[in-house]
Design a protein around this motif. Structure first.
Motif, PDB file in Angstrom:
ATOM      1  N   GLY A 128       0.813  -1.210   0.000  1.00 12.77           N
ATOM      2  CA  GLY A 128       0.000   0.000   0.000  1.00 12.77           C
ATOM      3  C   GLY A 128       0.845   1.258   0.000  1.00 12.77           C
ATOM      4  N   ALA A 129       1.925   1.268   0.801  1.00 17.27           N
ATOM      5  CA  ALA A 129       2.811   2.440   0.837  1.00 17.27           C
ATOM      6  C   ALA A 129       3.461   2.663  -0.513  1.00 17.27           C
ATOM      7  CB  ALA A 129       3.865   2.252   1.926  1.00 17.27           C
ATOM      8  N   LEU A 130       3.922   1.595  -1.157  1.00 18.89           N
ATOM      9  CA  LEU A 130       4.561   1.725  -2.470  1.00 18.89           C
ATOM     10  C   LEU A 130       3.556   2.213  -3.523  1.00 18.89           C
ATOM     11  CD1 LEU A 130       6.769  -1.507  -2.478  1.00 18.89           C
ATOM     12  CD2 LEU A 130       7.522   0.877  -2.202  1.00 18.89           C
ATOM     13  N   ALA A 131       2.328   1.708  -3.456  1.00 19.50           N
ATOM     14  CA  ALA A 131       1.299   2.161  -4.401  1.00 19.50           C
ATOM     15  C   ALA A 131       0.999   3.643  -4.190  1.00 19.50           C
ATOM     16  CB  ALA A 131       0.030   1.328  -4.222  1.00 19.50           C
ATOM     17  N   GLY A 132       0.896   4.069  -2.915  1.00 17.34           N
ATOM     18  CA  GLY A 132       0.677   5.483  -2.644  1.00 17.34           C
ATOM     19  C   GLY A 132       1.840   6.341  -3.099  1.00 17.34           C
ATOM     20  N   ALA A 133       3.074   5.840  -2.921  1.00 10.35           N
ATOM     21  CA  ALA A 133       4.257   6.585  -3.372  1.00 10.35           C
ATOM     22  C   ALA A 133       4.279   6.696  -4.892  1.00 10.35           C
ATOM     23  CB  ALA A 133       5.523   5.892  -2.863  1.00 10.35           C
ATOM     24  N   TRP A 134       3.871   5.636  -5.565  1.00  8.80           N
ATOM     25  CA  TRP A 134       3.809   5.657  -7.036  1.00  8.80           C
ATOM     26  C   TRP A 134       2.863   6.750  -7.517  1.00  8.80           C
ATOM     27  CZ3 TRP A 134       5.485   4.009 -11.689  1.00  8.80           C
ATOM     28  CH2 TRP A 134       4.588   3.981 -12.755  1.00  8.80           C
ATOM     29  N   GLN A 135       1.682   6.792  -6.947  1.00 10.98           N
ATOM     30  CA  GLN A 135       0.718   7.808  -7.373  1.00 10.98           C
ATOM     31  C   GLN A 135       1.151   9.201  -6.906  1.00 10.98           C
ATOM     32  OE1 GLN A 135      -3.475   5.647  -7.913  1.00 10.98           O
ATOM     33  NE2 GLN A 135      -3.025   6.036  -5.775  1.00 10.98           N
ATOM     34  N   GLY A 136       1.684   9.288  -5.679  1.00  8.76           N
ATOM     35  CA  GLY A 136       2.127  10.579  -5.172  1.00  8.76           C
ATOM     36  C   GLY A 136       3.246  11.183  -6.002  1.00  8.76           C
ATOM     37  N   ASN A 311       0.539   8.053   2.752  1.00  9.33           N
ATOM     38  CA  ASN A 311      -0.326   7.748   3.893  1.00  9.33           C
ATOM     39  C   ASN A 311      -1.659   7.161   3.440  1.00  9.33           C
ATOM     40  OD1 ASN A 311      -1.238   8.140   6.797  1.00  9.33           O
ATOM     41  ND2 ASN A 311      -2.705   9.426   5.723  1.00  9.33           N
ATOM     42  N   MET A 312      -2.222   7.722   2.366  1.00 12.30           N
ATOM     43  CA  MET A 312      -3.485   7.199   1.851  1.00 12.30           C
ATOM     44  C   MET A 312      -3.312   5.762   1.369  1.00 12.30           C
ATOM     45  SD  MET A 312      -6.741   8.083   1.185  1.00 12.30           S
ATOM     46  CE  MET A 312      -7.105   6.493   1.892  1.00 12.30           C
ATOM     47  N   GLY A 313      -2.173   5.462   0.772  1.00 18.14           N
ATOM     48  CA  GLY A 313      -1.920   4.098   0.318  1.00 18.14           C
ATOM     49  C   GLY A 313      -1.853   3.110   1.464  1.00 18.14           C
ATOM     50  N   VAL A 314      -1.193   3.506   2.559  1.00 18.80           N
ATOM     51  CA  VAL A 314      -1.095   2.626   3.728  1.00 18.80           C
ATOM     52  C   VAL A 314      -2.474   2.397   4.338  1.00 18.80           C
ATOM     53  CG1 VAL A 314      -0.151   2.397   6.056  1.00 18.80           C
ATOM     54  CG2 VAL A 314       1.287   3.283   4.209  1.00 18.80           C
ATOM     55  N   LEU A 315      -3.268   3.469   4.472  1.00 17.86           N
ATOM     56  CA  LEU A 315      -4.600   3.327   5.059  1.00 17.86           C
ATOM     57  C   LEU A 315      -5.537   2.533   4.148  1.00 17.86           C
ATOM     58  CD1 LEU A 315      -5.181   6.808   6.735  1.00 17.86           C
ATOM     59  CD2 LEU A 315      -4.494   4.657   7.780  1.00 17.86           C
ATOM     60  N   ALA A 316      -5.390   2.691   2.828  1.00 17.05           N
ATOM     61  CA  ALA A 316      -6.187   1.872   1.905  1.00 17.05           C
ATOM     62  C   ALA A 316      -5.823   0.403   2.051  1.00 17.05           C
ATOM     63  CB  ALA A 316      -5.966   2.340   0.466  1.00 17.05           C
ATOM     64  N   ALA A 317      -4.526   0.127   2.231  1.00 17.43           N
ATOM     65  CA  ALA A 317      -4.093  -1.258   2.444  1.00 17.43           C
ATOM     66  C   ALA A 317      -4.672  -1.811   3.743  1.00 17.43           C
ATOM     67  CB  ALA A 317      -2.563  -1.318   2.471  1.00 17.43           C
TER      68      ALA A 317
END
Length: 411
Positions: A128-136, A311-317
């Motif tokens: 989730g963190a990596l996905a959020g970083a990708w989009q961010g 942060n949004m990626g981690v919370l989505a995960a």
């Protein structure tokens, strides 16, 4: 002729008279300063009372309260992250698909590759963190609008979910993983009619809440601000006490505090503190309010936006894991419309479409409004078609109320 020098009146009061304002004036000023949040609290209370009467007392039964928390836990988690993204002036349409993708990845790790569930959980949060970083990265550093990037992410993660699961449901999960969503605090101490650990936790929460209110009042007085009159302050403390005690007794009379409620409590306290008191939180509000001015003031806007999406990626995960644990399965249909529920919860809870406004507590209140509406309407037999209509009208009313307040303040 000597002039008489007058000493300025330092008593808190109105600029014209210097007199201390009445309790009603102080209360009105406090209400105006927090109109959306107080309004949603009142709306939530009215909705609860309506369905409590309409369902013949079923709504506030301990079993139903527990189900309400467990059924809406993942939406409340998403709403916290979405509120922060919206405060920063952006939007994330991918959270539902990302939650499904992470749940599918965890299912494959635990069921097909027999990974221990704590390892799968940690790996899923990292995904989730990596996905959020990708989009961010695309949004913050390359300047592509968040609507476009997260729309692409929604399609990407939804397709990734189908690929991982190959169109099939993967189950079951270890009992420890299921407890993330359906577990409770263990029973300790002597046998009573109530869950002892829940009672102790409720007393601790009440003590901390009252202490925070007293400290806030003293801090306001030390800064020369106008605190609530003593009578209104005591009334507020009484309302907090009644609410905490009643909620504690409801939970303690069943199985106690659900694990997912503990997770929400930690997130609420942690992110509430960050957004209120940390430099990162203040910078997030500044960027959402006026990004150009914030940048000129030295705010590293790209870094702040990037971290908001991580942060949004981690919370989505985390939301995807909670949902998968509740279903006890990874399914290709998970996460559908989660992003719409999270966005609606944030706006109902006080977020502004223009950014820079909102609170973490407001996101929880907005999510609870939607959750109680869903639960109450289901209990009284309202069809899903009418439920969608009613929720749409509630969202429209909340945003319309925000627009009306801004126009009124501007005039």
């Amino acid at each position: 002729m000597a002039q008489t020098q007058t000493t300025p009146d330092t008593t808190p009061g109105t600029p014209e008279t210097g007199r201390r304002p009445s309790a009603g004036a102080v209360l009105a000023r406090a209400l105006r300063g927090n109109l959306r949040q107080y309004g949603m609290l009142v709306a939530l209370a009215l909705i609860v009372l309506l369905f409590q009467f309409w369902t013949g007392g079923i709504l506030l039964q301990p079993l139903n309260i527990t189900n309400l928390i467990q059924q809406n836990g993942y939406i409340l988690i998403l709403a916290i992250g979405m509120m922060i993204v919206i405060i920063a002036g952006h939007i994330d349409l991918s959270v539902g698909s990302l939650a499904a993708f992470v749940g599918a990845a965890a299912a494959v790790m635990m069921v097909k590759h027999h990974a221990p569930w704590p390892v799968a959980l940690a790996a899923a949060l990292l995904i989730g963190a990596l996905a959020g970083a990708w989009q961010g990265f695309w949004i913050a550093y390359l300047g592509i609008p968040s609507f476009i990037v997260t729309l692409a992410g929604m399609l990407l993660f939804r397709g990734g979910t189908q690929i991982l699961l190959q169109g099939q449901t993967v189950a079951p999960f270890p009992k420890g993983f299921q407890n993330i969503s359906s577990g409770f605090l263990p029973a300790v101490g002597p046998h009573t009619n109530y869950h002892n650990l829940t009672l102790l936790l409720g007393l601790a929460v009440l003590a901390v809440a009252i202490l925070q209110e007293v400290r806030g009042r003293r801090r306001a007085a030390s800064y020369g601000l106008e605190p609530l009159p003593a009578g209104l302050f005591l009334l507020k403390l009484g309302a907090i006490t009644v609410a905490v005690v009643a909620f504690t007794l409801l939970l303690a009379s069943y199985h106690g505090v659900p694990i997912v409620l503990l997770i929400l409590g930690v997130l609420l306290v942690g992110f509430g503190y960050v957004m209120r008191n940390s430099i990162l939180g203040r910078h997030t509000y500044a960027i959402g309010g006026n990004e150009a001015a914030a940048r000129l003031s030295g705010v590293k806007s790209k870094r702040v936006v990037f971290l908001a999406f991580v942060n949004m990626g981690v919370l989505a995960a985390l939301a995807g894991l909670v949902f998968a644990a509740r279903l006890n399965a990874g399914t290709p249909q998970a996460g559908i419309n989660f992003e719409l529920e999270a966005i609606a919860a944030a706006f109902i809870g006080g977020a502004s479409a223009s950014g820079g406004v909102g609170t973490v507590l407001g996101a929880i209140i907005g999510g609870l409004v939607l959750g109680v509406l869903n639960n109450g309407m289901s209990l009284v037999g309202v069809g899903t078609d009418y439920q969608q209509v009613i929720k749409g009208l509630v969202l429209l009313a909340a945003v319309g109320f925000d627009v009306y307040n801004k126009r009124k303040a501007g005039s």
